[in-house]
Write an enzyme that holds these catalytic residues in place. Sequence first.
Site, PDB file in Angstrom:
ATOM      1  N   CYS A   3       0.860  -1.182   0.000  1.00  0.00           N
ATOM      2  CA  CYS A   3       0.000   0.000   0.000  1.00  0.00           C
ATOM      3  C   CYS A   3       0.897   1.234   0.000  1.00  0.00           C
ATOM      4  CB  CYS A   3      -0.994  -0.007   1.161  1.00  0.00           C
ATOM      5  SG  CYS A   3      -0.305   0.253   2.804  1.00  0.00           S
ATOM      6  N   ASN A  23       2.464   1.561   4.115  1.00  0.00           N
ATOM      7  CA  ASN A  23       2.769   0.334   4.860  1.00  0.00           C
ATOM      8  C   ASN A  23       2.528   0.509   6.359  1.00  0.00           C
ATOM      9  OD1 ASN A  23       5.606  -1.876   5.401  1.00  0.00           O
ATOM     10  ND2 ASN A  23       3.519  -2.453   4.933  1.00  0.00           N
ATOM     11  N   CYS A  55      -1.181   0.991   7.281  1.00  0.00           N
ATOM     12  CA  CYS A  55      -2.616   0.720   7.465  1.00  0.00           C
ATOM     13  C   CYS A  55      -3.038  -0.566   6.769  1.00  0.00           C
ATOM     14  CB  CYS A  55      -3.465   1.884   6.966  1.00  0.00           C
ATOM     15  SG  CYS A  55      -3.263   3.432   7.890  1.00  0.00           S
ATOM     16  N   ARG A  56      -3.232  -0.497   5.462  1.00  0.00           N
ATOM     17  CA  ARG A  56      -3.824  -1.614   4.719  1.00  0.00           C
ATOM     18  C   ARG A  56      -2.891  -2.806   4.556  1.00  0.00           C
ATOM     19  NH1 ARG A  56      -5.424   1.801  -0.416  1.00  0.00           N
ATOM     20  NH2 ARG A  56      -3.449   2.730   0.203  1.00  0.00           N
ATOM     21  N   SER A  57      -1.676  -2.585   4.078  1.00  0.00           N
ATOM     22  CA  SER A  57      -0.802  -3.735   3.804  1.00  0.00           C
ATOM     23  C   SER A  57      -0.367  -4.469   5.069  1.00  0.00           C
ATOM     24  CB  SER A  57       0.386  -3.351   2.919  1.00  0.00           C
ATOM     25  OG  SER A  57       1.177  -2.352   3.482  1.00  0.00           O
ATOM     26  N   ASP A  62      -8.171   3.724   1.708  1.00  0.00           N
ATOM     27  CA  ASP A  62      -7.112   3.931   2.696  1.00  0.00           C
ATOM     28  C   ASP A  62      -7.717   4.522   3.967  1.00  0.00           C
ATOM     29  OD1 ASP A  62      -4.877   4.599   4.176  1.00  0.00           O
ATOM     30  OD2 ASP A  62      -3.770   5.384   2.448  1.00  0.00           O
TER      31      ASP A  62
END
Length: 154
Positions: free
Chosen positions: A8, A11, A13-15, A123
């Site tokens: 993401c 690196n 939040c999402r990933s 995000d």
Amino acid sequence: MINVLFVCLGNICRSPMAEAFFRRLVKKENLSNKIAVDSAATSSWQIGFPPHEGTLNILKKYNISSNGLIGRKLRKEDFRKFDYIIGMDESNIKNIYRITGKSNHPKIIRLLDLTKYRKDVPDPFFTGDFDETYRLVSSGCRALLNKIRWEQNL
């Protein structure tokens, strides 16, 4: 070993959420000796930082370990190391192409293209909705594991 990388923007939040969820899913399916998981950013802003508090709270809520999650930047050599490089949104995919020098390669996949949603994972750094991100990431990760099982005969 099958290597999976979630990517993401930062690196944080999402990933890392996807990395932690997928790692737990792989462990639950007794595939930890066959599948390794990591995550990375397309930017340099959060290198060396732990995940965002919102991501840590979601992982804690679902009793998922956040151990070892530290922001790092995607590198060109990651293309050789990883069998599946999973971007969270279309912007991430374009940045993965740029960083790796590999456009439209089948190992580079937008996560929700594997699901009925076929859209970007928003995000939560900007939306604030970590619950929605978790719901979408968990759906995408389950679909990814099914894809890997089918393609790798696991």
